[in-house]
Motif scaffolding. Structure first.
Motif, PDB file in Angstrom:
ATOM      1  N   ALA A 157       0.850  -1.193   0.000  1.00  0.00           N
ATOM      2  CA  ALA A 157       0.000   0.000   0.000  1.00  0.00           C
ATOM      3  C   ALA A 157       0.889   1.247   0.000  1.00  0.00           C
ATOM      4  N   GLN A 158       1.923   1.229   0.842  1.00  0.00           N
ATOM      5  CA  GLN A 158       2.829   2.383   0.922  1.00  0.00           C
ATOM      6  C   GLN A 158       3.619   2.578  -0.371  1.00  0.00           C
ATOM      7  N   VAL A 159       3.931   1.458  -1.035  1.00  0.00           N
ATOM      8  CA  VAL A 159       4.645   1.561  -2.318  1.00  0.00           C
ATOM      9  C   VAL A 159       3.827   2.398  -3.319  1.00  0.00           C
ATOM     10  N   MET A 161       1.378   4.514  -2.510  1.00  0.00           N
ATOM     11  CA  MET A 161       1.188   5.869  -1.975  1.00  0.00           C
ATOM     12  C   MET A 161       2.447   6.715  -2.164  1.00  0.00           C
ATOM     13  N   GLU A 162       3.607   6.070  -2.020  1.00  0.00           N
ATOM     14  CA  GLU A 162       4.874   6.772  -2.220  1.00  0.00           C
ATOM     15  C   GLU A 162       4.967   7.296  -3.663  1.00  0.00           C
ATOM     16  N   TYR A 163       4.484   6.472  -4.612  1.00  0.00           N
ATOM     17  CA  TYR A 163       4.472   6.902  -6.019  1.00  0.00           C
ATOM     18  C   TYR A 163       3.571   8.133  -6.157  1.00  0.00           C
ATOM     19  N   HIS A 165       2.909  10.293  -3.839  1.00  0.00           N
ATOM     20  CA  HIS A 165       3.567  11.449  -3.217  1.00  0.00           C
ATOM     21  C   HIS A 165       4.573  12.073  -4.183  1.00  0.00           C
ATOM     22  N   LEU A 267      11.439   1.103   3.860  1.00  0.00           N
ATOM     23  CA  LEU A 267      10.309   0.703   3.015  1.00  0.00           C
ATOM     24  C   LEU A 267      10.935   0.045   1.785  1.00  0.00           C
TER      25      LEU A 267
ATOM     26  N   VAL B  54       5.539  12.971   5.966  1.00  0.00           N
ATOM     27  CA  VAL B  54       4.988  11.670   5.568  1.00  0.00           C
ATOM     28  C   VAL B  54       5.147  11.513   4.048  1.00  0.00           C
ATOM     29  N   VAL B  55       5.904  10.508   3.630  1.00  0.00           N
ATOM     30  CA  VAL B  55       6.081  10.289   2.188  1.00  0.00           C
ATOM     31  C   VAL B  55       5.290   9.077   1.693  1.00  0.00           C
ATOM     32  N   ALA B  56       4.798   8.272   2.604  1.00  0.00           N
ATOM     33  CA  ALA B  56       3.912   7.156   2.246  1.00  0.00           C
ATOM     34  C   ALA B  56       3.194   6.730   3.512  1.00  0.00           C
ATOM     35  N   LEU B  99      -0.441  12.516   2.438  1.00  0.00           N
ATOM     36  CA  LEU B  99       0.920  12.569   1.916  1.00  0.00           C
ATOM     37  C   LEU B  99       1.432  13.991   2.055  1.00  0.00           C
ATOM     38  N   GLY B 100       2.677  14.123   2.472  1.00  0.00           N
ATOM     39  CA  GLY B 100       3.258  15.451   2.637  1.00  0.00           C
ATOM     40  C   GLY B 100       3.000  16.059   4.007  1.00  0.00           C
TER      41      GLY B 100
END
Lengths: 400, 129
Positions: A157-159, A161-163, A165, A267, B54-56, B99-100
């Protein structure tokens, strides 16, 4: 004169789903015998065997398979590389053939995973009577859920979301629509664990596992096996025309691990090693992403599919959302992705996945994919990633 | 009091500490035999900022017994060094985490062992929103 290429002579996958009727080694044997029959050869022809079964523990699945289908004394490599285990078995056989140690080999991946629940997280080895730091990080208790998440759903999920961001444009609904595409594709795949289309509202309204992935946006745990017989170019030339006609060329076979980058141990970075594997594979095959007719990529979660559009360079860097919105990855689009239904509906019996996705591509290149055939498919790419990480990319080409 | 992991230093004020490669500056939480980036075998300790971005993130609905759900897990960038931790002190819904988001380190008790020693955990809490 041999080209040094390695070819798929026979390949098969079992129906994915619940298989309480068979043991793991029997399921693997079913796939292995299927691949041998598809190739028109027997165990007597096989010079090397590589096999994977991630959840099976210390027992060598390769030797167990031999006991089911034929013990000839050949070298066996039992391999484990998380979700890239099947691709690693393929890669191992390909290396043996390229090295000239064997002219024909068998790769097998099998998993019995029905009802396994959520994977990942830490096992307990902690002392609750006296807090005692353990391990390289000096933890006094299991960290999963207390200091971030160690589970697969939350990690992937974070992978995604990181994209989001980094490049913007992601939303719960976008990820759910990616899942909707794959579930729609699965309707045409009789071997998929689940082959029902799911409306977007149903996907978004299902149980939330790890935001933004609901249950149908996660890969489906199931039982399944896949196997492939690989052959050297020189040996293939000696086989009869019917065997040669259905052979599929492996134009590229690449396995990478995660190079060090800031944050990759915090991560998992599934991007850099995939991009590197793709770059090496395109170079080996002498093709570019725009030459591809179809792609099977590792959509272990809907959030993962998005980032791999970019990592496999199916779109310009940062352009994964636009790529999806353009309709290209749909089965009637310019570059169909996961026409099998992907891991979310076809299922993800871990060690089988990296061979089953190669089977899917080969099936289309042979023109044998029936209702879901991508017409005129000549070139396809199969990708898997195992967290930790290992990435396998294979590019296959229709025999000319 | 005992920190939940060795990277959490409690004095003088709670902060995170990383092992920093003396050659290339790569930072690691916990022991490493050599730097994964440049293979150098010498490390020094680096103090990380207590505020970051927060980046993810994800909101996890299922967890092992004893872990309250749902909880927000996030990757937080602390001045160029990423760390994994929970976001605490907010409703665990997508309306309250983004995010951010700017966040600050916070600590809290995680229970006592039979000798009465309190385990201290850490997370991040939003700054001013």
């Amino acid at each position: 004169m041999s080209s040094g290429d390695v070819w798929i002579l026979g390949i098969t996958m079992t129906k994915f789903g619940k298989r309480p009727d068979v043991e793991t080694d029997e399921l693997a044997a079913e796939a292995a015998l299927g691949a041998l029959k598809d190739a028109g050869v027997t165990m007597k022809d096989i010079g090397v065997l590589a096999a994977g079964n991630l959840m099976g523990g210390a027992l060598g699945i390769g030797q167990q398979v031999q006991k089911q289908i034929g013990q000839t004394g050949i070298p066996v490599f039992n391999v484990a590389n998380a979700c890239a285990t099947g691709a690693t078995a393929l890669r191992t056989v390909i290396m043996a053939i390229k090295a000239g140690e064997a002219d024909m080999g068998l790769a097998v991946g099998v998993e019995k995973l029905s009802g396994a629940g959520l994977l990942g997280g830490g096992a307990s080895r902690y002392d609750k009577d006296t807090w005692t730091p353990r391990g390289t990080d000096g933890a006094i208790m299991p960290l999963d859920g207390r200091v971030g998440t160690a589970g697969m759903p939350g990690t992937f999920a974070q992978v995604g979301m990181e994209y989001g961001h980094k490049y913007g444009g992601v939303s719960f609904e976008l990820f759910a629509r990616i899942s909707e595409k794959n579930h729609a594709h699965s309707v045409l795949n009789p071997l998929a664990a689940y082959n029902k289309a799911m409306p977007l509202e149903q996907i978004m309204g299902d149980i939330m596992i790890a935001y933004p992935n609901t249950r149908p946006m996660c890969s489906a745990n199931c039982d399944g096996a896949a196997a492939a017989v690989l052959v050297s170019d020189a040996k293939l030339k000696t086989l009869d025309p019917d065997q040669r006609r259905r052979a599929v060329k492996i134009s590229a076979s690449v396995l990478t691990s995660d190079p060090y980058e800031e944050g990759c141990q915090v991560l998992p970075n599934v991007n850099t090693l995939t991009r590197r594997a793709a770059q090496q594979a395109y170079e080996q095959a002498g093709v570019s992403p725009t030459d591809l007719d179809l792609v099977e990529l590792h959509d272990c979660f809907a959030t993962a599919e998005l980032v791999h559009y970019d990592n496999l360079m199916l779109c310009p860097e940062g352009g994964a959302v636009d790529f999806f919105e353009s309709g290209k990855p749909f089965r009637d689009g310019a570059l169909p992705v996961n026409v099998s239904g992907g891991l979310q509906s076809k299922g993800h019996p871990i060690a089988a996945t990296g061979i089953a996705n190669v089977w899917e591509i080969a099936h289309h290149l042979r023109g044998e994919a029936g209702d879901r055939q991508i017409e005129g498919a000549k070139l396809g790419l199969a990708h898997v990633i195992g967290l930790g990480s290992a990435c396998g990319v294979h590019i296959l080409e229709k025999a000319s | 009091m005992i920190p939940v992991v060795s990277a959490l230093a409690l004095e003088p004020e709670p902060h995170l500490v990383a092992n920093e490669c003396t050659a290339c500056g790569a930072r690691f939480f916990g022991r490493r035999a050599a730097c994964a980036g440049c293979f150098n075998e010498a490390f020094t300790q680096a103090t990380l900022p207590t505020e970051g971005e927060v980046v993810a993130f994800t909101i996890v609905a299922f967890a092992m017994p004893g872990v309250p759900t749902p909880y927000v897990a996030a990757t937080v960038d602390l001045g160029g060094t990423k760390v994994q931790a929970n976001i605490v002190g907010v409703e665990p819904t997508p309306d309250h985490v983004h995010l951010g988001q700017q966040v600050r380190l916070t600590t809290f008790g995680l229970g006592q062992d039979t000798h009465g020693t309190e385990a201290i955990g850490f997370g991040f809490t939003p700054i001013g929103d």
